[in-house]
Design an enzyme around this catalytic site. Structure first.
Site, PDB file in Angstrom:
ATOM      1  N   LYS A 191      35.561  47.264  32.758  1.00  0.00           N
ATOM      2  CA  LYS A 191      34.537  45.636  32.799  1.00  0.00           C
ATOM      3  C   LYS A 191      34.696  44.969  33.838  1.00  0.00           C
ATOM      4  O   LYS A 191      36.218  45.117  34.539  1.00  0.00           O
ATOM      5  CB  LYS A 191      35.628  44.329  31.739  1.00  0.00           C
ATOM      6  CG  LYS A 191      34.942  43.920  31.153  1.00  0.00           C
ATOM      7  CD  LYS A 191      34.966  42.094  31.021  1.00  0.00           C
ATOM      8  CE  LYS A 191      34.971  41.248  32.260  1.00  0.00           C
ATOM      9  NZ  LYS A 191      34.504  40.974  33.333  1.00  0.00           N
ATOM     10  N   GLY A 244      42.838  40.416  39.280  1.00  0.00           N
ATOM     11  CA  GLY A 244      42.033  39.462  39.377  1.00  0.00           C
ATOM     12  C   GLY A 244      42.922  37.860  40.124  1.00  0.00           C
ATOM     13  O   GLY A 244      43.793  38.164  40.437  1.00  0.00           O
ATOM     14  N   SER A 245      42.819  36.897  39.389  1.00  0.00           N
ATOM     15  CA  SER A 245      43.215  35.368  39.638  1.00  0.00           C
ATOM     16  C   SER A 245      44.734  35.907  39.039  1.00  0.00           C
ATOM     17  O   SER A 245      44.945  35.508  37.844  1.00  0.00           O
ATOM     18  CB  SER A 245      42.680  34.458  39.658  1.00  0.00           C
ATOM     19  OG  SER A 245      42.143  34.244  38.212  1.00  0.00           O
ATOM     20  N   THR A 246      45.458  34.971  39.593  1.00  0.00           N
ATOM     21  CA  THR A 246      47.130  34.674  38.930  1.00  0.00           C
ATOM     22  C   THR A 246      47.073  34.035  37.820  1.00  0.00           C
ATOM     23  O   THR A 246      47.087  33.885  37.024  1.00  0.00           O
ATOM     24  CB  THR A 246      47.826  33.854  39.742  1.00  0.00           C
ATOM     25  OG1 THR A 246      47.792  34.629  41.155  1.00  0.00           O
ATOM     26  CG2 THR A 246      49.239  33.365  39.416  1.00  0.00           C
ATOM     27  N   GLU A 247      45.774  33.178  37.812  1.00  0.00           N
ATOM     28  CA  GLU A 247      46.002  32.408  36.133  1.00  0.00           C
ATOM     29  C   GLU A 247      44.725  33.071  35.451  1.00  0.00           C
ATOM     30  O   GLU A 247      45.688  33.297  34.126  1.00  0.00           O
ATOM     31  CB  GLU A 247      44.816  31.020  36.425  1.00  0.00           C
ATOM     32  CG  GLU A 247      44.748  29.971  35.645  1.00  0.00           C
ATOM     33  CD  GLU A 247      42.758  29.056  35.757  1.00  0.00           C
ATOM     34  OE1 GLU A 247      42.509  29.379  36.886  1.00  0.00           O
ATOM     35  OE2 GLU A 247      42.850  28.308  34.943  1.00  0.00           O
ATOM     36  N   VAL A 248      44.054  34.201  35.781  1.00  0.00           N
ATOM     37  CA  VAL A 248      43.959  34.734  34.534  1.00  0.00           C
ATOM     38  C   VAL A 248      45.076  35.904  34.212  1.00  0.00           C
ATOM     39  O   VAL A 248      45.362  36.275  32.768  1.00  0.00           O
ATOM     40  CB  VAL A 248      42.729  35.040  34.838  1.00  0.00           C
ATOM     41  CG1 VAL A 248      41.753  36.849  33.740  1.00  0.00           C
ATOM     42  CG2 VAL A 248      41.584  34.366  34.963  1.00  0.00           C
ATOM     43  N   GLY A 249      45.768  35.979  35.534  1.00  0.00           N
ATOM     44  CA  GLY A 249      46.366  37.446  35.208  1.00  0.00           C
ATOM     45  C   GLY A 249      47.949  36.962  34.744  1.00  0.00           C
ATOM     46  O   GLY A 249      48.157  37.726  33.630  1.00  0.00           O
ATOM     47  N   GLU A 266      47.270  42.397  39.843  1.00  0.00           N
ATOM     48  CA  GLU A 266      47.081  42.943  40.993  1.00  0.00           C
ATOM     49  C   GLU A 266      46.116  41.230  41.193  1.00  0.00           C
ATOM     50  O   GLU A 266      45.208  40.913  40.511  1.00  0.00           O
ATOM     51  CB  GLU A 266      46.317  44.193  41.298  1.00  0.00           C
ATOM     52  CG  GLU A 266      46.839  44.834  41.291  1.00  0.00           C
ATOM     53  CD  GLU A 266      48.102  45.408  41.928  1.00  0.00           C
ATOM     54  OE1 GLU A 266      48.258  44.863  43.251  1.00  0.00           O
ATOM     55  OE2 GLU A 266      48.990  45.688  42.002  1.00  0.00           O
ATOM     56  N   CYS A 300      42.090  39.592  49.028  1.00  0.00           N
ATOM     57  CA  CYS A 300      43.741  39.190  48.252  1.00  0.00           C
ATOM     58  C   CYS A 300      45.093  38.933  49.476  1.00  0.00           C
ATOM     59  O   CYS A 300      45.873  38.409  48.958  1.00  0.00           O
ATOM     60  CB  CYS A 300      43.815  39.462  47.009  1.00  0.00           C
ATOM     61  SG  CYS A 300      44.438  41.841  47.540  1.00  0.00           S
ATOM     62  N   GLU A 398      45.249  29.248  47.247  1.00  0.00           N
ATOM     63  CA  GLU A 398      44.617  30.076  47.579  1.00  0.00           C
ATOM     64  C   GLU A 398      43.492  29.995  48.075  1.00  0.00           C
ATOM     65  O   GLU A 398      42.893  29.897  47.097  1.00  0.00           O
ATOM     66  CB  GLU A 398      44.894  31.730  46.669  1.00  0.00           C
ATOM     67  CG  GLU A 398      43.752  32.754  47.593  1.00  0.00           C
ATOM     68  CD  GLU A 398      44.107  34.271  46.185  1.00  0.00           C
ATOM     69  OE1 GLU A 398      43.935  33.830  44.810  1.00  0.00           O
ATOM     70  OE2 GLU A 398      43.820  34.834  46.716  1.00  0.00           O
TER      71      GLU A 398
HETATM   72  P1  NAD Z   1      38.979  36.347  37.688  1.00  0.00           P
HETATM   73  O1  NAD Z   1      40.425  36.643  37.394  1.00  0.00           O
HETATM   74  O2  NAD Z   1      38.221  34.641  37.815  1.00  0.00           O
HETATM   75  O3  NAD Z   1      38.543  36.908  37.471  1.00  0.00           O
HETATM   76  C1  NAD Z   1      38.857  38.479  36.926  1.00  0.00           C
HETATM   77  C2  NAD Z   1      38.166  39.325  36.078  1.00  0.00           C
HETATM   78  O4  NAD Z   1      38.511  38.726  35.365  1.00  0.00           O
HETATM   79  C3  NAD Z   1      36.388  39.047  35.669  1.00  0.00           C
HETATM   80  O5  NAD Z   1      36.417  40.486  35.574  1.00  0.00           O
HETATM   81  C4  NAD Z   1      36.681  38.802  35.088  1.00  0.00           C
HETATM   82  O6  NAD Z   1      35.030  38.769  33.757  1.00  0.00           O
HETATM   83  C5  NAD Z   1      37.861  39.089  34.237  1.00  0.00           C
HETATM   84  N1  NAD Z   1      38.493  37.927  32.774  1.00  0.00           N
HETATM   85  C6  NAD Z   1      38.360  36.453  33.207  1.00  0.00           C
HETATM   86  N2  NAD Z   1      38.648  35.542  32.460  1.00  0.00           N
HETATM   87  C7  NAD Z   1      39.539  36.400  31.389  1.00  0.00           C
HETATM   88  C8  NAD Z   1      40.535  36.015  30.209  1.00  0.00           C
HETATM   89  N3  NAD Z   1      40.272  35.430  29.663  1.00  0.00           N
HETATM   90  N4  NAD Z   1      40.448  37.449  29.611  1.00  0.00           N
HETATM   91  C9  NAD Z   1      40.372  38.721  30.737  1.00  0.00           C
HETATM   92  N5  NAD Z   1      39.402  38.695  31.588  1.00  0.00           N
HETATM   93  C10 NAD Z   1      39.266  37.662  32.163  1.00  0.00           C
HETATM   94  O7  NAD Z   1      38.916  36.389  39.116  1.00  0.00           O
HETATM   95  P2  NAD Z   1      37.679  35.949  40.164  1.00  0.00           P
HETATM   96  O8  NAD Z   1      37.459  34.856  41.080  1.00  0.00           O
HETATM   97  O9  NAD Z   1      36.736  37.648  40.369  1.00  0.00           O
HETATM   98  O10 NAD Z   1      38.448  37.450  41.742  1.00  0.00           O
HETATM   99  C11 NAD Z   1      39.570  36.405  42.916  1.00  0.00           C
HETATM  100  C12 NAD Z   1      40.685  36.840  42.297  1.00  0.00           C
HETATM  101  O11 NAD Z   1      41.791  38.135  42.860  1.00  0.00           O
HETATM  102  C13 NAD Z   1      41.818  36.518  43.528  1.00  0.00           C
HETATM  103  O12 NAD Z   1      42.420  35.308  43.500  1.00  0.00           O
HETATM  104  C14 NAD Z   1      41.992  37.347  44.360  1.00  0.00           C
HETATM  105  O13 NAD Z   1      43.467  37.361  45.188  1.00  0.00           O
HETATM  106  C15 NAD Z   1      42.557  38.333  42.990  1.00  0.00           C
HETATM  107  N6  NAD Z   1      42.624  39.425  44.123  1.00  0.00           N
HETATM  108  C16 NAD Z   1      43.907  40.283  43.287  1.00  0.00           C
HETATM  109  C17 NAD Z   1      43.785  41.725  44.562  1.00  0.00           C
HETATM  110  C18 NAD Z   1      45.167  42.717  44.170  1.00  0.00           C
HETATM  111  O14 NAD Z   1      44.812  43.548  44.960  1.00  0.00           O
HETATM  112  N7  NAD Z   1      45.962  41.426  44.093  1.00  0.00           N
HETATM  113  C19 NAD Z   1      42.433  42.750  44.535  1.00  0.00           C
HETATM  114  C20 NAD Z   1      41.091  41.834  44.473  1.00  0.00           C
HETATM  115  C21 NAD Z   1      41.251  40.668  43.697  1.00  0.00           C
END
Ligand code: NAD
Length: 496
Positions: A191, A244-249, A266, A300, A398
């Site tokens: 996705k 993705g973001s720490t919040e969603v992670g 990540e 990131c 961040e």
């Molecule tokens: P995000 O967490 O908002 O979204 C990332 C993905 O998660 C998207 O595909 C989104 O649709 C999906 N998502 C959102 N809510 C969800 C849920 N409830 N359940 C399942 N999936 C969901 O992050 P973003 O704004 O797209 O990306 C930026 C973030 O990603 C930054 O915090 C950045 O540091 C992080 N990032 C980390 C790395 C790493 O390798 N550590 C690499 C790139 C980006």
């Protein structure tokens, strides 16, 4: 249509890929996709729901168990990944143009870090397909007289992998997930981020062209809270790989925990850059600029906290401000551009709000206030000085944009304490030619990767991931193979 636009159109796909079929969402709903340099819509993709995710996961599950995939010899999986790398390069220019139209990044970055690095990752992981191995074990079980026991382990694929990725490196992040997952023999439902789904869809098509059995790689577009959440919760998904973001992670981790589902996360970062006083200020300023401004700060591991030794602090900051002031902000397609737009209107507002918070918190803005193009989602590279080391939001939150806060230091133990004073622990860099300082600082910094005299360097052979709130698990290298397989023990007894 100009040549670039028509080349880009050859790569544009606007349906989801499930099995070998291109499908609308079952609801018929769509999500608009924008060009961040103009703010204009360039496509609409399906807004997938739980029903679409269920269809994709069932399709992946059947593909995972089909002899065409599960009985395929490792060398054949290797060949498919190598073919996919070749196809990526053969279609590289159209993919790079599409990425720049959709994400806004410089065309040179799309060529080098999405297509070029993507092909490199596919080839590296192709090599692993034939090198996955278990071990042979001696046992100490009490056995009846005349019998002996032996055991071995195999690394077996986990099943269907749900891969959820962000928008900052749309094609490369997709490949970081699918390459090891497929090398290990899993099936994948990918996705992409709602902002940047286009190159992932084309990647799915190229995988079919390479000869992967239909259903082994599915690409479902949709929103995080619906399609993403449905993928995480689906009982037939055996592992979630999330960036993705720490919040969603944190949210995804808690759902996986409840369902006892393996997950790799990540997440975000607030990476420190530490410049010692033996550095040439001009070289240090260039390094610090690249650490924060690469990919418009949407990285990131972006070096967003700069600590410079007091002895060269003024010299480094004035050169850094000059570099930032000299950067041309504009469309990623234009040859003279140094920095393209941020990915979306929403993200632009967030970054602007954080820049305002720096001013309110008393930091001195050295550059970044000049005008930007009227249309599109632009900010200028922005450097703040914080000589009194005041606490501020910009030091803890961040930004994920081209915004840096710089502070002086004199004592190494003190700068380590400041650098480690963060919930994040993804990357850090140390700039010095002193071996003792480089070794001691790299040992003390709480970060998944510590760079010396470079920043943001990643490689398919280097484990990558975070300490603390920056995540769980490691990608790349042998660590990725472990995370996309599980150990199966086989124990046998036989007559002596
Ligand atoms: P995000 O967490 O908002 O979204 C990332 C993905 O998660 C998207 O595909 C989104 O649709 C999906 N998502 C959102 N809510 C969800 C849920 N409830 N359940 C399942 N999936 C969901 O992050 P973003 O704004 O797209 O990306 C930026 C973030 O990603 C930054 O915090 C950045 O540091 C992080 N990032 C980390 C790395 C790493 O390798 N550590 C690499 C790139 C980006």
């Amino acid at each position: 249509m100009d040549t670039q636009a028509s080349e880009c159109a050859t790569a544009l796909r606007d349906k989801m890929l499930i099995g070998s079929e291109w499908r609308e969402a079952q609801s018929g709903a769509t999500i608009p996709v924008f060009d961040p340099a103009t703010g204009k819509a360039i496509a609409c993709v399906p807004d997938g729901s739980a029903a679409d995710v269920d269809h994709a996961v069932e399709t992946a599950w059947r593909a995972f168990r089909s002899p065409a995939w599960c009985a395929m010899p490792p060398a054949a999986r290797e060949r498919l990944l190598l073919r996919l790398a070749d196809l990526l390069e053969a279609n590289g220019e159209a993919l790079a143009l599409l990425e720049t139209r959709n994400n806004g990044k410089l065309l040179a970055y799309s060529r080098m870090f999405e297509v070029g690095a993507g092909a490199q990752w596919l080839r590296y992981m192709a090599g692993w397909a034939t090198k996955i191995s278990g071990s042979t074990l001696d046992l100490s079980l009490p056995l009846p007289p005349g019998r002996r026991a032996s055991a071995f382990t195999r690394r077996v694929p986990v099943g269907v992998v749900g891969a959820i990725i962000p928008w900052n490196f749309p094609l490369l992040m997709a490949i970081w997930k699918i390459a090891p997952a497929l090398a290990c023999g899993n099936a994948v439902v990918l996705k992409p981020a709602e902002e940047t789904p286009l190159t992932a869809l084309r990647l799915g098509e190229l995988a079919l062209e390479a000869g992967f059995p239909p259903g082994v790689l599915n690409v479902v577009t949709g929103r995080g809270e619906s399609a993403g959440a449905a993928l995480v919760a689906h009982p037939k998904v055996s592992k979630i790989a999330f960036t993705g973001s720490t919040e969603v992670g944190r949210l995804i981790g808690s759902v996986c925990g409840r369902n006892l589902k393996p997950v790799s996360l990540e997440l975000g970062g607030k990476s420190p850059v530490i410049v010692l006083d033996d550095c040439d200020p001009a070289i240090a300023a260039q390094g610090a600029a690249e650490a924060i401004f690469f990919n418009h700060g949407q990285v990131c591991t972006a070096g967003s906290r700069l600590y410079v030794h007091q002895g060269i602090y003024d010299a480094v900051l004035s050169r850094l401000a000059e570099i930032a002031d000299g950067m041309v902000v504009g469309s990623g397609l234009a040859a003279q551009t140094h920095m393209g737009p941020l990915v979306s209107q929403r993200h632009l507002q967030r970054v602007r709000g954080l820049i305002d918070s720096g001013i309110e918190d008393g930091a001195e803005r050295l550059c970044g206030a000049a005008a930007v193009p009227d249309e599109g989602y632009f900010v200028r590279p922005t450097v703040f000085a914080n000589p009194d080391r005041r606490p501020m939001t910009l030091l803890t939150e961040e930004v994920f944009g081209p915004v840096l806060v710089a502070m002086p230091f004199t004592d190494l133990a003190d700068v380590v304490a400041q650098a480690n004073n963060s919930v994040y622990g993804l990357g850090a860099s140390v700039w010095t030619n002193r071996l003792d300082a480089a070794m001691n600082l790299s040992a003390s910094l709480e970060a998944g990767t510590v760079w010396v005299n470079t920043h943001n360097m990643v490689d398919p052979n280097l484990p990558f991931g975070g300490f603390k709130d920056s995540g769980i698990g490691r990608e790349h290298g042998a660590a990725a193979i472990d995370s996309y397989t599980t150990a199966k023990a086989v124990c046998l007894t036989y007559a002596q």
